[in-house]
Design a protein around this motif. Sequence first.
Motif, PDB file in Angstrom:
ATOM      1  N   GLY A  34       5.274  13.366 -24.597  1.00 44.60           N
ATOM      2  CA  GLY A  34       4.453  14.559 -24.741  1.00 44.60           C
ATOM      3  C   GLY A  34       4.515  15.075 -26.160  1.00 44.60           C
ATOM      4  N   ASP A  35       3.880  16.196 -26.403  1.00 47.00           N
ATOM      5  CA  ASP A  35       3.886  16.858 -27.697  1.00 47.00           C
ATOM      6  C   ASP A  35       5.037  17.860 -27.697  1.00 47.00           C
ATOM      7  N   ALA A  36       6.076  17.592 -28.481  1.00 40.88           N
ATOM      8  CA  ALA A  36       7.278  18.413 -28.468  1.00 40.88           C
ATOM      9  C   ALA A  36       6.990  19.873 -28.816  1.00 40.88           C
ATOM     10  N   ALA A  37       6.133  20.130 -29.794  1.00 39.35           N
ATOM     11  CA  ALA A  37       5.834  21.505 -30.191  1.00 39.35           C
ATOM     12  C   ALA A  37       5.155  22.268 -29.064  1.00 39.35           C
ATOM     13  N   GLN A  38       4.207  21.612 -28.391  1.00 37.80           N
ATOM     14  CA  GLN A  38       3.511  22.301 -27.313  1.00 37.80           C
ATOM     15  C   GLN A  38       4.407  22.480 -26.091  1.00 37.80           C
ATOM     16  N   LEU A  39       5.241  21.485 -25.795  1.00 37.87           N
ATOM     17  CA  LEU A  39       6.169  21.637 -24.673  1.00 37.87           C
ATOM     18  C   LEU A  39       7.190  22.737 -24.957  1.00 37.87           C
ATOM     19  N   GLN A  40       7.613  22.846 -26.204  1.00 41.76           N
ATOM     20  CA  GLN A  40       8.517  23.931 -26.589  1.00 41.76           C
ATOM     21  C   GLN A  40       7.833  25.281 -26.402  1.00 41.76           C
ATOM     22  N   GLU A  41       6.595  25.374 -26.825  1.00 43.33           N
ATOM     23  CA  GLU A  41       5.828  26.618 -26.656  1.00 43.33           C
ATOM     24  C   GLU A  41       5.686  26.954 -25.172  1.00 43.33           C
ATOM     25  N   LEU A  42       5.399  25.965 -24.349  1.00 46.17           N
ATOM     26  CA  LEU A  42       5.272  26.166 -22.905  1.00 46.17           C
ATOM     27  C   LEU A  42       6.556  26.745 -22.330  1.00 46.17           C
ATOM     28  N   LEU A  43       7.684  26.142 -22.632  1.00 38.98           N
ATOM     29  CA  LEU A  43       8.956  26.608 -22.088  1.00 38.98           C
ATOM     30  C   LEU A  43       9.316  27.977 -22.642  1.00 38.98           C
ATOM     31  N   LEU A  44       9.043  28.213 -23.920  1.00 41.76           N
ATOM     32  CA  LEU A  44       9.304  29.525 -24.510  1.00 41.76           C
ATOM     33  C   LEU A  44       8.488  30.608 -23.808  1.00 41.76           C
ATOM     34  N   GLN A  45       7.222  30.318 -23.522  1.00 35.67           N
ATOM     35  CA  GLN A  45       6.376  31.282 -22.818  1.00 35.67           C
ATOM     36  C   GLN A  45       6.929  31.582 -21.417  1.00 35.67           C
ATOM     37  N   LEU A  46       7.443  30.554 -20.742  1.00 36.41           N
ATOM     38  CA  LEU A  46       8.015  30.763 -19.405  1.00 36.41           C
ATOM     39  C   LEU A  46       9.285  31.606 -19.473  1.00 36.41           C
ATOM     40  N   VAL A  47      10.098  31.384 -20.494  1.00 39.26           N
ATOM     41  CA  VAL A  47      11.315  32.187 -20.670  1.00 39.26           C
ATOM     42  C   VAL A  47      10.946  33.646 -20.926  1.00 39.26           C
ATOM     43  N   ILE A  48       9.994  33.870 -21.811  1.00 40.01           N
ATOM     44  CA  ILE A  48       9.567  35.247 -22.113  1.00 40.01           C
ATOM     45  C   ILE A  48       8.945  35.882 -20.875  1.00 40.01           C
ATOM     46  N   ASN A  49       8.156  35.128 -20.140  1.00 41.76           N
ATOM     47  CA  ASN A  49       7.558  35.635 -18.911  1.00 41.76           C
ATOM     48  C   ASN A  49       8.661  36.053 -17.929  1.00 41.76           C
ATOM     49  N   GLY A  50       9.700  35.225 -17.828  1.00 40.84           N
ATOM     50  CA  GLY A  50      10.825  35.565 -16.957  1.00 40.84           C
ATOM     51  C   GLY A  50      11.524  36.836 -17.402  1.00 40.84           C
ATOM     52  N   CYS A  51      11.687  37.007 -18.716  1.00 40.97           N
ATOM     53  CA  CYS A  51      12.299  38.236 -19.240  1.00 40.97           C
ATOM     54  C   CYS A  51      11.455  39.456 -18.885  1.00 40.97           C
ATOM     55  N   GLU A  52      10.142  39.323 -19.053  1.00 44.77           N
ATOM     56  CA  GLU A  52       9.246  40.432 -18.734  1.00 44.77           C
ATOM     57  C   GLU A  52       9.289  40.774 -17.250  1.00 44.77           C
ATOM     58  N   ALA A  53       9.499  39.784 -16.403  1.00 41.98           N
ATOM     59  CA  ALA A  53       9.549  40.019 -14.961  1.00 41.98           C
ATOM     60  C   ALA A  53      10.771  40.838 -14.559  1.00 41.98           C
ATOM     61  N   MET A  54      11.755  40.924 -15.449  1.00 40.99           N
ATOM     62  CA  MET A  54      12.979  41.659 -15.129  1.00 40.99           C
ATOM     63  C   MET A  54      13.055  43.022 -15.798  1.00 40.99           C
ATOM     64  N   GLU A  55      11.967  43.495 -16.376  1.00 39.37           N
ATOM     65  CA  GLU A  55      11.994  44.770 -17.093  1.00 39.37           C
ATOM     66  C   GLU A  55      12.466  45.919 -16.225  1.00 39.37           C
ATOM     67  N   ASP A  56      12.131  45.903 -14.938  1.00 41.07           N
ATOM     68  CA  ASP A  56      12.513  46.996 -14.048  1.00 41.07           C
ATOM     69  C   ASP A  56      13.805  46.723 -13.285  1.00 41.07           C
ATOM     70  N   ALA A  57      14.406  45.568 -13.502  1.00 42.97           N
ATOM     71  CA  ALA A  57      15.658  45.216 -12.822  1.00 42.97           C
ATOM     72  C   ALA A  57      16.822  45.946 -13.489  1.00 42.97           C
ATOM     73  N   PRO A  58      17.869  46.254 -12.732  1.00 47.81           N
ATOM     74  CA  PRO A  58      19.044  46.873 -13.347  1.00 47.81           C
ATOM     75  C   PRO A  58      19.583  45.985 -14.472  1.00 47.81           C
ATOM     76  N   ALA A  59      20.030  46.615 -15.543  1.00 52.65           N
ATOM     77  CA  ALA A  59      20.458  45.872 -16.741  1.00 52.65           C
ATOM     78  C   ALA A  59      21.547  44.852 -16.442  1.00 52.65           C
ATOM     79  N   ASP A  60      22.434  45.153 -15.519  1.00 53.08           N
ATOM     80  CA  ASP A  60      23.541  44.228 -15.253  1.00 53.08           C
ATOM     81  C   ASP A  60      23.166  43.071 -14.335  1.00 53.08           C
ATOM     82  N   SER A  61      21.902  43.038 -13.896  1.00 52.00           N
ATOM     83  CA  SER A  61      21.495  41.957 -12.993  1.00 52.00           C
ATOM     84  C   SER A  61      20.424  41.041 -13.596  1.00 52.00           C
ATOM     85  N   ARG A  62      20.119  41.228 -14.864  1.00 52.69           N
ATOM     86  CA  ARG A  62      19.068  40.429 -15.507  1.00 52.69           C
ATOM     87  C   ARG A  62      19.624  39.055 -15.908  1.00 52.69           C
TER      88      ARG A  62
END
Length: 189
Positions: free
Chosen positions: A103-131
Amino acid sequence: ANELNQPLAAILANAAAARRFLHHDPVDLRRLRDILDDIAQDNQRAAAVLPRVGALVRSEVAFAPVDVNDLVARVLVLSRGELLSRGVSAVSQCDPDAPGVLGDAAQLQELLLQLVINGCEAMEDAPADSRSLVVTTAGGQGEVTVTVRNTGNAIAPDLLAQIFEPFVTTKPRRLGLRLPICRSIAWYA
């Protein structure tokens, strides 16, 4: 723009914090070094965005063997500032026998980075000690599965069929473009 704004904002915040630490007597050099390390990492993260965006815009796809476990490690290093600023602990659980992918390493890296950031955003309302975010790889029968799990709220079942469509989001103040971008990268990368 969002991918550049995040590390640039972190750099500015860290620089302001470093200035404050310089006025303490005595100066906490260990803390100051940590701040400077964060600034350097956020700078690298910002610099890494530009070629990825350019490649995506120009649709340059460079297929080559990609070590998925190495990709996960690089993305977690790149997203360190984002994870810290959101109070998210992240771990990887990589299968050492996971095969590489073509595959294209740069695009796969971007894909995974977007998923990580999306996961972080999904926890914005979660208690800080459970993120918590866990990225796993698993290989078998010539295939690799990469999973990004978080402790945020689950997606409502009635939205599951639409989450990859543009402008569908469960998060306030978000455009709903991150997952459609991930899907388009996965299709071509």
